[in-house]
Write a protein that holds these residues in place. Sequence first.
Motif, PDB file in Angstrom:
ATOM      1  N   LEU A  40      21.978   1.879   5.811  1.00  0.00           N
ATOM      2  CA  LEU A  40      21.258   2.639   6.830  1.00  0.00           C
ATOM      3  C   LEU A  40      19.838   2.120   7.012  1.00  0.00           C
ATOM      4  CD1 LEU A  40      22.394   6.237   5.806  1.00  0.00           C
ATOM      5  CD2 LEU A  40      23.311   4.814   7.651  1.00  0.00           C
ATOM      6  N   ASN A  41      19.428   1.938   8.263  1.00  0.00           N
ATOM      7  CA  ASN A  41      18.088   1.434   8.560  1.00  0.00           C
ATOM      8  C   ASN A  41      16.999   2.425   8.167  1.00  0.00           C
ATOM      9  OD1 ASN A  41      18.654  -0.579  11.591  1.00  0.00           O
ATOM     10  ND2 ASN A  41      19.395  -0.832   9.524  1.00  0.00           N
ATOM     11  N   GLY A  42      17.236   3.719   8.370  1.00  0.00           N
ATOM     12  CA  GLY A  42      16.230   4.739   8.072  1.00  0.00           C
ATOM     13  C   GLY A  42      15.737   4.705   6.624  1.00  0.00           C
ATOM     14  N   PRO A  43      16.638   4.741   5.641  1.00  0.00           N
ATOM     15  CA  PRO A  43      16.188   4.651   4.256  1.00  0.00           C
ATOM     16  C   PRO A  43      15.501   3.319   3.930  1.00  0.00           C
ATOM     17  CG  PRO A  43      18.344   5.654   4.327  1.00  0.00           C
ATOM     18  CD  PRO A  43      18.036   5.166   5.722  1.00  0.00           C
ATOM     19  N   GLN A  44      15.921   2.232   4.593  1.00  0.00           N
ATOM     20  CA  GLN A  44      15.222   0.961   4.404  1.00  0.00           C
ATOM     21  C   GLN A  44      13.787   1.076   4.907  1.00  0.00           C
ATOM     22  OE1 GLN A  44      17.513  -2.075   6.428  1.00  0.00           O
ATOM     23  NE2 GLN A  44      18.432  -2.734   4.502  1.00  0.00           N
ATOM     24  N   ASP A  45      13.609   1.695   6.068  1.00  0.00           N
ATOM     25  CA  ASP A  45      12.263   1.884   6.614  1.00  0.00           C
ATOM     26  C   ASP A  45      11.412   2.747   5.683  1.00  0.00           C
ATOM     27  OD1 ASP A  45      13.000   0.375   8.852  1.00  0.00           O
ATOM     28  OD2 ASP A  45      13.448   2.151  10.066  1.00  0.00           O
ATOM     29  N   ASP A  46      12.019   3.800   5.117  1.00  0.00           N
ATOM     30  CA  ASP A  46      11.310   4.650   4.152  1.00  0.00           C
ATOM     31  C   ASP A  46      10.878   3.833   2.939  1.00  0.00           C
ATOM     32  OD1 ASP A  46      11.792   6.799   5.836  1.00  0.00           O
ATOM     33  OD2 ASP A  46      13.443   7.598   4.615  1.00  0.00           O
ATOM     34  N   PHE A  47      11.775   2.993   2.445  1.00  0.00           N
ATOM     35  CA  PHE A  47      11.477   2.145   1.292  1.00  0.00           C
ATOM     36  C   PHE A  47      10.295   1.227   1.581  1.00  0.00           C
ATOM     37  CE2 PHE A  47      12.259  -1.943  -0.907  1.00  0.00           C
ATOM     38  CZ  PHE A  47      12.076  -1.510  -2.210  1.00  0.00           C
ATOM     39  N   VAL A  48      10.312   0.578   2.734  1.00  0.00           N
ATOM     40  CA  VAL A  48       9.229  -0.334   3.114  1.00  0.00           C
ATOM     41  C   VAL A  48       7.902   0.418   3.144  1.00  0.00           C
ATOM     42  CG1 VAL A  48       8.308  -1.747   5.001  1.00  0.00           C
ATOM     43  CG2 VAL A  48      10.715  -1.952   4.357  1.00  0.00           C
ATOM     44  N   GLU A  49       7.897   1.577   3.775  1.00  0.00           N
ATOM     45  CA  GLU A  49       6.663   2.371   3.879  1.00  0.00           C
ATOM     46  C   GLU A  49       6.157   2.808   2.500  1.00  0.00           C
ATOM     47  OE1 GLU A  49       3.397   3.850   5.504  1.00  0.00           O
ATOM     48  OE2 GLU A  49       4.913   2.728   6.604  1.00  0.00           O
ATOM     49  N   ARG A  50       7.061   3.209   1.640  1.00  0.00           N
ATOM     50  CA  ARG A  50       6.654   3.670   0.304  1.00  0.00           C
ATOM     51  C   ARG A  50       6.137   2.531  -0.564  1.00  0.00           C
ATOM     52  NH1 ARG A  50      11.381   8.205  -0.604  1.00  0.00           N
ATOM     53  NH2 ARG A  50      10.642   9.538   1.073  1.00  0.00           N
ATOM     54  N   VAL A  51       6.722   1.360  -0.430  1.00  0.00           N
ATOM     55  CA  VAL A  51       6.213   0.201  -1.169  1.00  0.00           C
ATOM     56  C   VAL A  51       4.805  -0.125  -0.692  1.00  0.00           C
ATOM     57  CG1 VAL A  51       6.499  -2.278  -1.580  1.00  0.00           C
ATOM     58  CG2 VAL A  51       8.474  -0.757  -1.741  1.00  0.00           C
ATOM     59  N   ARG A  52       4.601  -0.111   0.610  1.00  0.00           N
ATOM     60  CA  ARG A  52       3.268  -0.385   1.165  1.00  0.00           C
ATOM     61  C   ARG A  52       2.260   0.677   0.709  1.00  0.00           C
ATOM     62  NH1 ARG A  52       5.452  -2.126   7.093  1.00  0.00           N
ATOM     63  NH2 ARG A  52       5.913  -4.286   6.547  1.00  0.00           N
ATOM     64  N   GLU A  53       2.659   1.941   0.741  1.00  0.00           N
ATOM     65  CA  GLU A  53       1.770   3.015   0.297  1.00  0.00           C
ATOM     66  C   GLU A  53       1.403   2.865  -1.174  1.00  0.00           C
ATOM     67  OE1 GLU A  53       3.874   6.602   1.245  1.00  0.00           O
ATOM     68  OE2 GLU A  53       3.336   6.510   3.364  1.00  0.00           O
ATOM     69  N   GLY A  54       2.317   2.307  -1.959  1.00  0.00           N
ATOM     70  CA  GLY A  54       2.073   2.084  -3.384  1.00  0.00           C
ATOM     71  C   GLY A  54       1.279   0.820  -3.657  1.00  0.00           C
ATOM     72  N   GLY A  55       0.889   0.098  -2.604  1.00  0.00           N
ATOM     73  CA  GLY A  55       0.088  -1.112  -2.761  1.00  0.00           C
ATOM     74  C   GLY A  55       0.900  -2.383  -2.909  1.00  0.00           C
ATOM     75  N   GLY A  56       2.200  -2.292  -2.709  1.00  0.00           N
ATOM     76  CA  GLY A  56       3.056  -3.459  -2.858  1.00  0.00           C
ATOM     77  C   GLY A  56       3.065  -4.334  -1.619  1.00  0.00           C
ATOM     78  N   SER A  57       3.518  -5.559  -1.815  1.00  0.00           N
ATOM     79  CA  SER A  57       3.623  -6.531  -0.739  1.00  0.00           C
ATOM     80  C   SER A  57       5.084  -6.604  -0.300  1.00  0.00           C
ATOM     81  CB  SER A  57       3.154  -7.901  -1.242  1.00  0.00           C
ATOM     82  OG  SER A  57       3.422  -8.893  -0.284  1.00  0.00           O
ATOM     83  N   ILE A  58       5.337  -6.163   0.929  1.00  0.00           N
ATOM     84  CA  ILE A  58       6.708  -6.188   1.449  1.00  0.00           C
ATOM     85  C   ILE A  58       6.669  -6.550   2.927  1.00  0.00           C
ATOM     86  CG2 ILE A  58       6.725  -3.698   1.914  1.00  0.00           C
ATOM     87  CD1 ILE A  58       9.757  -3.780   1.131  1.00  0.00           C
ATOM     88  N   GLU A  59       7.569  -7.423   3.311  1.00  0.00           N
ATOM     89  CA  GLU A  59       7.709  -7.813   4.717  1.00  0.00           C
ATOM     90  C   GLU A  59       9.123  -7.480   5.146  1.00  0.00           C
ATOM     91  OE1 GLU A  59       7.799 -11.762   7.591  1.00  0.00           O
ATOM     92  OE2 GLU A  59       7.162 -11.966   5.525  1.00  0.00           O
ATOM     93  N   LYS A  60       9.241  -6.764   6.262  1.00  0.00           N
ATOM     94  CA  LYS A  60      10.553  -6.451   6.823  1.00  0.00           C
ATOM     95  C   LYS A  60      10.769  -7.323   8.053  1.00  0.00           C
ATOM     96  CE  LYS A  60      11.499  -2.995   9.591  1.00  0.00           C
ATOM     97  NZ  LYS A  60      11.669  -1.653  10.145  1.00  0.00           N
ATOM     98  N   VAL A  61      11.915  -7.985   8.093  1.00  0.00           N
ATOM     99  CA  VAL A  61      12.309  -8.780   9.254  1.00  0.00           C
ATOM    100  C   VAL A  61      13.574  -8.132   9.802  1.00  0.00           C
ATOM    101  CG1 VAL A  61      12.999 -11.045  10.102  1.00  0.00           C
ATOM    102  CG2 VAL A  61      11.367 -10.862   8.200  1.00  0.00           C
TER     103      VAL A  61
END
Length: 98
Positions: A40-61
């Motif tokens: 599911l795209n929605g939980p992936q989007d949540d994951f990306v946002e939470r990693v960014r909020e935690g200070g992590g480096s993540i790129e979604k393509v």
Amino acid sequence: TFDWANQAMALSRAVLKPDMCGAIEAPVLLFQAGRDVWVLNGPQDDFVERVREGGGSIEKVRYSQSLHEIFSMPNAVLGSYLGKILDFLSAPNASLAE
């Protein structure tokens, strides 16, 4: 098997916990298929946002017209997909050198 499915469900819940997302230190490259019927795209989007909020480096393509198996899409998509992977792997990253 049932146990595999049970473990996958437990992992999918755990990986979305904000403290778990904030603990990710390695850079992440996440590919998203717009026509995915397995993930599911929605939980992936949540994951990306939470990693960014935690200070992590993540790129979604995102490949909007791609199926789950991005690696088996036509050459126009596959070429871009492989190029992004190779660019990501060849990019210098200061956090890996520490």
